[in-house]
Scaffold this motif. Structure first.
Motif, PDB file in Angstrom:
ATOM      1  N   GLU A 103       7.153 -12.748  -5.303  1.00 50.12           N
ATOM      2  CA  GLU A 103       8.184 -11.805  -5.755  1.00 50.12           C
ATOM      3  C   GLU A 103       8.093 -11.593  -7.265  1.00 50.12           C
ATOM      4  N   ARG A 104       7.975 -12.676  -7.984  1.00 52.37           N
ATOM      5  CA  ARG A 104       7.894 -12.578  -9.447  1.00 52.37           C
ATOM      6  C   ARG A 104       6.700 -11.724  -9.865  1.00 52.37           C
ATOM      7  N   TYR A 105       5.548 -11.992  -9.281  1.00 52.75           N
ATOM      8  CA  TYR A 105       4.349 -11.232  -9.626  1.00 52.75           C
ATOM      9  C   TYR A 105       4.517  -9.759  -9.258  1.00 52.75           C
ATOM     10  N   LEU A 106       5.042  -9.502  -8.066  1.00 51.90           N
ATOM     11  CA  LEU A 106       5.221  -8.122  -7.620  1.00 51.90           C
ATOM     12  C   LEU A 106       6.201  -7.366  -8.508  1.00 51.90           C
ATOM     13  N   MET A 107       7.220  -8.047  -8.984  1.00 54.10           N
ATOM     14  CA  MET A 107       8.194  -7.393  -9.860  1.00 54.10           C
ATOM     15  C   MET A 107       7.541  -7.001 -11.186  1.00 54.10           C
ATOM     16  N   TYR A 108       6.688  -7.859 -11.714  1.00 55.88           N
ATOM     17  CA  TYR A 108       6.001  -7.544 -12.973  1.00 55.88           C
ATOM     18  C   TYR A 108       4.874  -6.543 -12.751  1.00 55.88           C
ATOM     19  N   PHE A 109       4.052  -6.804 -11.759  1.00 60.38           N
ATOM     20  CA  PHE A 109       2.873  -5.974 -11.506  1.00 60.38           C
ATOM     21  C   PHE A 109       3.256  -4.614 -10.956  1.00 60.38           C
ATOM     22  N   GLY A 110       4.218  -4.591 -10.056  1.00 60.04           N
ATOM     23  CA  GLY A 110       4.559  -3.364  -9.341  1.00 60.04           C
ATOM     24  C   GLY A 110       5.294  -2.331 -10.152  1.00 60.04           C
ATOM     25  N   GLY A 114      12.089  -6.935   1.605  1.00 58.58           N
ATOM     26  CA  GLY A 114      12.429  -7.228   3.002  1.00 58.58           C
ATOM     27  C   GLY A 114      11.191  -7.545   3.820  1.00 58.58           C
ATOM     28  N   ASP A 115      10.127  -6.784   3.578  1.00 60.91           N
ATOM     29  CA  ASP A 115       8.866  -7.038   4.280  1.00 60.91           C
ATOM     30  C   ASP A 115       8.273  -8.388   3.873  1.00 60.91           C
ATOM     31  N   LEU A 116       8.413  -8.735   2.595  1.00 58.16           N
ATOM     32  CA  LEU A 116       7.925 -10.030   2.123  1.00 58.16           C
ATOM     33  C   LEU A 116       8.697 -11.161   2.807  1.00 58.16           C
ATOM     34  N   ALA A 117      10.011 -11.012   2.901  1.00 56.28           N
ATOM     35  CA  ALA A 117      10.833 -12.021   3.590  1.00 56.28           C
ATOM     36  C   ALA A 117      10.439 -12.118   5.061  1.00 56.28           C
ATOM     37  N   ASP A 118      10.240 -10.950   5.705  1.00 61.52           N
ATOM     38  CA  ASP A 118       9.804 -10.952   7.108  1.00 61.52           C
ATOM     39  C   ASP A 118       8.517 -11.739   7.275  1.00 61.52           C
ATOM     40  N   LEU A 119       7.560 -11.483   6.405  1.00 61.56           N
ATOM     41  CA  LEU A 119       6.256 -12.144   6.473  1.00 61.56           C
ATOM     42  C   LEU A 119       6.403 -13.660   6.382  1.00 61.56           C
ATOM     43  N   PHE A 120       7.189 -14.118   5.413  1.00 59.30           N
ATOM     44  CA  PHE A 120       7.312 -15.562   5.219  1.00 59.30           C
ATOM     45  C   PHE A 120       8.207 -16.217   6.257  1.00 59.30           C
ATOM     46  N   GLU A 121       9.214 -15.513   6.750  1.00 60.72           N
ATOM     47  CA  GLU A 121      10.025 -16.072   7.834  1.00 60.72           C
ATOM     48  C   GLU A 121       9.184 -16.242   9.095  1.00 60.72           C
ATOM     49  N   GLN A 122       8.417 -15.223   9.438  1.00 56.89           N
ATOM     50  CA  GLN A 122       7.586 -15.301  10.645  1.00 56.89           C
ATOM     51  C   GLN A 122       6.496 -16.360  10.476  1.00 56.89           C
ATOM     52  N   SER A 123       5.893 -16.406   9.304  1.00 59.56           N
ATOM     53  CA  SER A 123       4.842 -17.398   9.056  1.00 59.56           C
ATOM     54  C   SER A 123       5.390 -18.811   9.122  1.00 59.56           C
ATOM     55  N   SER A 124       6.590 -18.988   8.601  1.00 57.42           N
ATOM     56  CA  SER A 124       7.230 -20.299   8.658  1.00 57.42           C
ATOM     57  C   SER A 124       7.522 -20.682  10.107  1.00 57.42           C
ATOM     58  N   ALA A 125       8.060 -19.734  10.869  1.00 58.11           N
ATOM     59  CA  ALA A 125       8.373 -20.001  12.280  1.00 58.11           C
ATOM     60  C   ALA A 125       7.118 -20.342  13.075  1.00 58.11           C
ATOM     61  N   ASP A 126       6.005 -19.675  12.741  1.00 60.34           N
ATOM     62  CA  ASP A 126       4.737 -19.914  13.433  1.00 60.34           C
ATOM     63  C   ASP A 126       3.964 -21.093  12.846  1.00 60.34           C
ATOM     64  N   PRO A 174      -4.539 -15.370  -4.386  1.00 63.45           N
ATOM     65  CA  PRO A 174      -3.177 -14.851  -4.247  1.00 63.45           C
ATOM     66  C   PRO A 174      -2.948 -13.552  -5.029  1.00 63.45           C
ATOM     67  N   VAL A 175      -3.678 -13.354  -6.108  1.00 61.38           N
ATOM     68  CA  VAL A 175      -3.537 -12.114  -6.879  1.00 61.38           C
ATOM     69  C   VAL A 175      -4.032 -10.938  -6.046  1.00 61.38           C
ATOM     70  N   GLU A 176      -5.178 -11.101  -5.420  1.00 67.41           N
ATOM     71  CA  GLU A 176      -5.705 -10.037  -4.561  1.00 67.41           C
ATOM     72  C   GLU A 176      -4.730  -9.741  -3.415  1.00 67.41           C
ATOM     73  N   PHE A 177      -4.178 -10.800  -2.813  1.00 70.47           N
ATOM     74  CA  PHE A 177      -3.203 -10.610  -1.753  1.00 70.47           C
ATOM     75  C   PHE A 177      -2.003  -9.811  -2.260  1.00 70.47           C
ATOM     76  N   ALA A 178      -1.445 -10.218  -3.389  1.00 70.09           N
ATOM     77  CA  ALA A 178      -0.256  -9.560  -3.936  1.00 70.09           C
ATOM     78  C   ALA A 178      -0.534  -8.094  -4.267  1.00 70.09           C
ATOM     79  N   GLU A 179      -1.677  -7.826  -4.854  1.00 65.59           N
ATOM     80  CA  GLU A 179      -1.995  -6.453  -5.233  1.00 65.59           C
ATOM     81  C   GLU A 179      -2.282  -5.578  -4.012  1.00 65.59           C
ATOM     82  N   THR A 180      -2.880  -6.170  -2.987  1.00 62.87           N
ATOM     83  CA  THR A 180      -3.089  -5.434  -1.741  1.00 62.87           C
ATOM     84  C   THR A 180      -1.744  -5.168  -1.064  1.00 62.87           C
TER      85      THR A 180
END
Length: 126
Positions: A41-48, A61-73, A85-91
């Motif tokens: 979130e911090r990186y996306l706020m600065y980069f985005g 919201g999509d970021l929260a969805d991703l991490f909630e589902q990943s945590s559950a799985d 992680p930088v490539e992931f965030a920028e993608t």
């Protein structure tokens, strides 16, 4: 009527509510997922540099969805973000470019160069 005026000054009250909900969702994540989501979130706020509130709350919201589902799985964090992680965030961010301030500046630059090169007059003559 006054509510619309207040929202013009302070931003959408609904978007603020959605942002608080996002923060609550992230806070409920297990510590490692929470740390990763917060770092992203911090990186996306600065980069985005997103200036549209609706785009921002959608992205978060999509970021929260991703991490909630990943945590559950029980998906390992490295499987989520990969080795870079930088490539992931920028993608991830590329899905939300409609709200970036740079788009307005890109349009301004194109128009200025078109005008300087005389392309604007040529378009009107066509």
């Amino acid at each position: 009527m006054a509510g619309g005026w207040i929202e013009q000054l302070t931003g959408s009250l609904e978007q603020k509510k959605q942002y608080r909900q996002y923060k609550t969702r992230v806070e409920r994540l297990p510590a490692d997922y929470r740390a990763a989501a917060t770092a992203l979130e911090r990186y996306l706020m600065y980069f985005g540099a997103i200036t549209k509130g609706d785009v921002l709350v959608s992205m978060l919201g999509d970021l929260a969805d991703l991490f909630e589902q990943s945590s559950a799985d029980e998906t390992p964090i490295r499987e989520i973000v990969g080795n870079d992680p930088v490539e992931f965030a920028e993608t991830f961010m590329r899905n939300y470019t409609g709200g970036q301030w740079i788009n307005k500046e890109r349009e301004r630059l194109i128009k200025a160069i078109d005008a300087a090169a005389g392309d604007v007059a040529k378009e009107k003559d066509s």
